[in-house]
Design a protein around this motif. Structure first.
Motif, PDB file in Angstrom:
ATOM      1  N   ALA A   1      -1.463  -9.292  -9.147  1.00  0.00           N
ATOM      2  CA  ALA A   1      -1.535  -9.498  -7.730  1.00  0.00           C
ATOM      3  C   ALA A   1      -0.341 -10.246  -7.208  1.00  0.00           C
ATOM      4  CB  ALA A   1      -2.766 -10.239  -7.336  1.00  0.00           C
ATOM      5  N   THR A   2       0.298  -9.642  -5.845  1.00  0.00           N
ATOM      6  CA  THR A   2       1.338 -10.478  -5.341  1.00  0.00           C
ATOM      7  C   THR A   2       0.813 -10.551  -3.954  1.00  0.00           C
ATOM      8  OG1 THR A   2       2.795  -8.812  -6.700  1.00  0.00           O
ATOM      9  CG2 THR A   2       3.961  -9.936  -4.710  1.00  0.00           C
ATOM     10  N   LEU A   3       1.431 -11.578  -3.465  1.00  0.00           N
ATOM     11  CA  LEU A   3       1.174 -12.337  -2.233  1.00  0.00           C
ATOM     12  C   LEU A   3       2.272 -12.770  -1.342  1.00  0.00           C
ATOM     13  CD1 LEU A   3      -0.939 -13.077   0.098  1.00  0.00           C
ATOM     14  CD2 LEU A   3      -1.527 -15.153  -1.157  1.00  0.00           C
ATOM     15  N   VAL A   4       2.643 -12.061  -0.251  1.00  0.00           N
ATOM     16  CA  VAL A   4       3.725 -12.660   0.590  1.00  0.00           C
ATOM     17  C   VAL A   4       3.139 -12.989   1.916  1.00  0.00           C
ATOM     18  CG1 VAL A   4       5.949 -12.286   1.489  1.00  0.00           C
ATOM     19  CG2 VAL A   4       5.490 -11.209  -0.791  1.00  0.00           C
ATOM     20  N   SER A   5       3.456 -14.238   2.272  1.00  0.00           N
ATOM     21  CA  SER A   5       2.715 -14.642   3.508  1.00  0.00           C
ATOM     22  C   SER A   5       4.214 -15.781   4.251  1.00  0.00           C
ATOM     23  CB  SER A   5       1.594 -15.725   3.315  1.00  0.00           C
ATOM     24  OG  SER A   5       1.881 -16.665   2.726  1.00  0.00           O
ATOM     25  N   SER A   6       4.171 -15.476   5.396  1.00  0.00           N
ATOM     26  CA  SER A   6       4.987 -16.151   6.351  1.00  0.00           C
ATOM     27  C   SER A   6       4.327 -16.662   7.494  1.00  0.00           C
ATOM     28  CB  SER A   6       6.341 -15.593   6.513  1.00  0.00           C
ATOM     29  OG  SER A   6       5.961 -14.324   6.992  1.00  0.00           O
ATOM     30  N   GLY A   7       4.783 -17.754   8.015  1.00  0.00           N
ATOM     31  CA  GLY A   7       3.997 -18.373   9.306  1.00  0.00           C
ATOM     32  C   GLY A   7       4.628 -17.575  10.505  1.00  0.00           C
ATOM     33  N   GLU A   8       5.952 -16.920  10.596  1.00  0.00           N
ATOM     34  CA  GLU A   8       6.425 -16.590  11.733  1.00  0.00           C
ATOM     35  C   GLU A   8       7.036 -15.040  11.322  1.00  0.00           C
ATOM     36  OE1 GLU A   8       9.509 -18.714  13.279  1.00  0.00           O
ATOM     37  OE2 GLU A   8       8.134 -20.596  13.688  1.00  0.00           O
ATOM     38  N   LEU A   9       7.794 -14.658  10.364  1.00  0.00           N
ATOM     39  CA  LEU A   9       8.262 -13.499  10.277  1.00  0.00           C
ATOM     40  C   LEU A   9       8.456 -12.763   9.020  1.00  0.00           C
ATOM     41  CD1 LEU A   9       9.954 -11.139  11.528  1.00  0.00           C
ATOM     42  CD2 LEU A   9      11.935 -12.502  11.169  1.00  0.00           C
ATOM     43  N   THR A  10       8.251 -11.702   8.600  1.00  0.00           N
ATOM     44  CA  THR A  10       8.423 -10.988   7.284  1.00  0.00           C
ATOM     45  C   THR A  10       9.055  -9.816   7.666  1.00  0.00           C
ATOM     46  OG1 THR A  10       6.431 -11.920   6.365  1.00  0.00           O
ATOM     47  CG2 THR A  10       7.154 -10.095   5.144  1.00  0.00           C
ATOM     48  N   LYS A  11      10.349  -9.642   6.769  1.00  0.00           N
ATOM     49  CA  LYS A  11      11.104  -8.403   7.175  1.00  0.00           C
ATOM     50  C   LYS A  11      11.472  -7.709   5.733  1.00  0.00           C
ATOM     51  CE  LYS A  11      15.620  -7.197   9.178  1.00  0.00           C
ATOM     52  NZ  LYS A  11      16.737  -7.879   9.895  1.00  0.00           N
ATOM     53  N   ILE A  12      11.334  -6.683   5.737  1.00  0.00           N
ATOM     54  CA  ILE A  12      11.590  -5.862   4.706  1.00  0.00           C
ATOM     55  C   ILE A  12      12.789  -4.614   5.082  1.00  0.00           C
ATOM     56  CG2 ILE A  12      10.977  -4.159   2.954  1.00  0.00           C
ATOM     57  CD1 ILE A  12       8.137  -5.489   2.893  1.00  0.00           C
ATOM     58  N   ASP A  13      13.959  -4.767   4.432  1.00  0.00           N
ATOM     59  CA  ASP A  13      15.196  -4.165   5.067  1.00  0.00           C
ATOM     60  C   ASP A  13      15.695  -3.271   3.522  1.00  0.00           C
ATOM     61  OD1 ASP A  13      16.844  -2.827   6.177  1.00  0.00           O
ATOM     62  OD2 ASP A  13      18.108  -4.288   6.959  1.00  0.00           O
ATOM     63  N   GLY A  14      15.851  -1.945   3.728  1.00  0.00           N
ATOM     64  CA  GLY A  14      16.429  -1.355   2.712  1.00  0.00           C
ATOM     65  C   GLY A  14      16.698  -0.028   3.105  1.00  0.00           C
ATOM     66  N   GLY A  15      17.737   0.719   2.216  1.00  0.00           N
ATOM     67  CA  GLY A  15      18.043   2.160   2.297  1.00  0.00           C
ATOM     68  C   GLY A  15      16.653   3.186   2.483  1.00  0.00           C
ATOM     69  N   GLN A  16      16.050   2.651   1.375  1.00  0.00           N
ATOM     70  CA  GLN A  16      14.698   3.525   1.078  1.00  0.00           C
ATOM     71  C   GLN A  16      13.442   2.494   0.824  1.00  0.00           C
ATOM     72  OE1 GLN A  16      14.812   6.461  -1.975  1.00  0.00           O
ATOM     73  NE2 GLN A  16      16.680   7.627  -0.629  1.00  0.00           N
ATOM     74  N   ILE A  17      12.490   2.560   1.373  1.00  0.00           N
ATOM     75  CA  ILE A  17      11.245   1.738   1.116  1.00  0.00           C
ATOM     76  C   ILE A  17       9.996   2.738   0.531  1.00  0.00           C
ATOM     77  CG2 ILE A  17       9.711  -0.023   2.346  1.00  0.00           C
ATOM     78  CD1 ILE A  17      11.920  -0.538   4.036  1.00  0.00           C
ATOM     79  N   HIS A  18       9.452   2.131  -0.533  1.00  0.00           N
ATOM     80  CA  HIS A  18       8.385   2.952  -1.081  1.00  0.00           C
ATOM     81  C   HIS A  18       7.534   2.027  -1.443  1.00  0.00           C
ATOM     82  CE1 HIS A  18      10.975   6.772  -2.147  1.00  0.00           C
ATOM     83  NE2 HIS A  18      11.833   5.798  -2.473  1.00  0.00           N
ATOM     84  N   LEU A  19       6.176   2.387  -0.733  1.00  0.00           N
ATOM     85  CA  LEU A  19       4.875   1.618  -0.624  1.00  0.00           C
ATOM     86  C   LEU A  19       4.005   2.436  -1.296  1.00  0.00           C
ATOM     87  CD1 LEU A  19       4.909  -0.105   2.696  1.00  0.00           C
ATOM     88  CD2 LEU A  19       5.866  -1.020   0.528  1.00  0.00           C
ATOM     89  N   GLY A  20       3.392   1.775  -2.470  1.00  0.00           N
ATOM     90  CA  GLY A  20       2.144   2.914  -3.068  1.00  0.00           C
ATOM     91  C   GLY A  20       2.793   3.590  -4.391  1.00  0.00           C
TER      92      GLY A  20
END
Length: 216
Positions: free
Chosen positions: A197-216
């Protein structure tokens, strides 16, 4: 009065005989010489402690008897330098060197102190067993081939900590926590995170930036 003291000093005399130590009773030694047996004390200048069977130089005088020197000793019994009180060895204008072919030991139930402008220790192997150690200094530089530390608890407090490593491996059996005001991870090739399990949490901003993004 000075004449009386000088006369007493002139009249004081001593005879010397060579004898054998036949008994040791505390700080007194039973010495057998040609004229008989005498109970003698060790002279202050005789630092070598007499032992049974030693051939010694005995001084007989009006004040008693004193062993002046140990002349011969049979067997391989060690020579013990003994002083009844404090003992100081001074070389104000030279060096003091202790040389032994089979080892040097320093034993005391009290404190052993070393005060010097520079201390150098060179040995092929060293071992220290210290119950509690405190180091206070301005700078510590160590150059070693390998370091291995085994401890139940380690705590480090520093204003700045810098590590430069070719490879680093950490194996943590239970958990690891990092608490920081700013936390940054940079990798030239890739960052790989694997977990159930991976949990990423932030109070204001969460940003993912990349040439390619694969989810799943």
């Amino acid at each position: 009065m000075r004449d009386n003291l000088a006369r007493q000093r002139v009249e004081t005399f001593a005879t010397q005989e060579v004898g054998t130590v036949i008994g040791v009773m505390g700080r007194s030694f039973q010495v057998r010489v040609g004229s008989g047996d005498y109970a003698a004390r060790r002279a202050v200048s005789c630092l070598v402690e007499p032992a049974l069977g030693d051939r010694v130089l005995l001084a007989l005088h009006e004040g008693g008897c004193h062993v002046l020197a140990v002349l011969d000793r049979d067997g391989d019994a060690p020579a013990r330098l003994v002083a009844d009180g404090d003992l100081e060895v001074c070389a104000p204008n030279g060096r003091f060197t202790v040389t032994a072919g089979e080892g040097v030991r320093l034993v005391t139930p009290a404190e052993a102190a070393v005060a010097a402008g520079t201390v150098r220790v060179a040995a092929a192997e060293g071992s220290f067993a210290v119950g509690a150690m405190t180091y206070v200094g301005e700078q510590l530089v160590a150059q070693v081939h390998r370091v291995k530390t085994v401890a139940r608890s380690v705590e480090s407090i520093a204003g700045r900590w810098v590590q430069r490593l070719d490879r680093a491996y950490r194996f943590i059996a239970e958990s690891e926590q990092v608490r920081a005001q700013y936390y940054e991870v940079k990798a030239r090739a890739a960052v790989n995170i694997k977990a159930e399990a991976t949990l990423v949490s932030s109070g204001e901003l969460t940003k993912i930036d990349g040439g390619q993004i694969h989810l799943g």
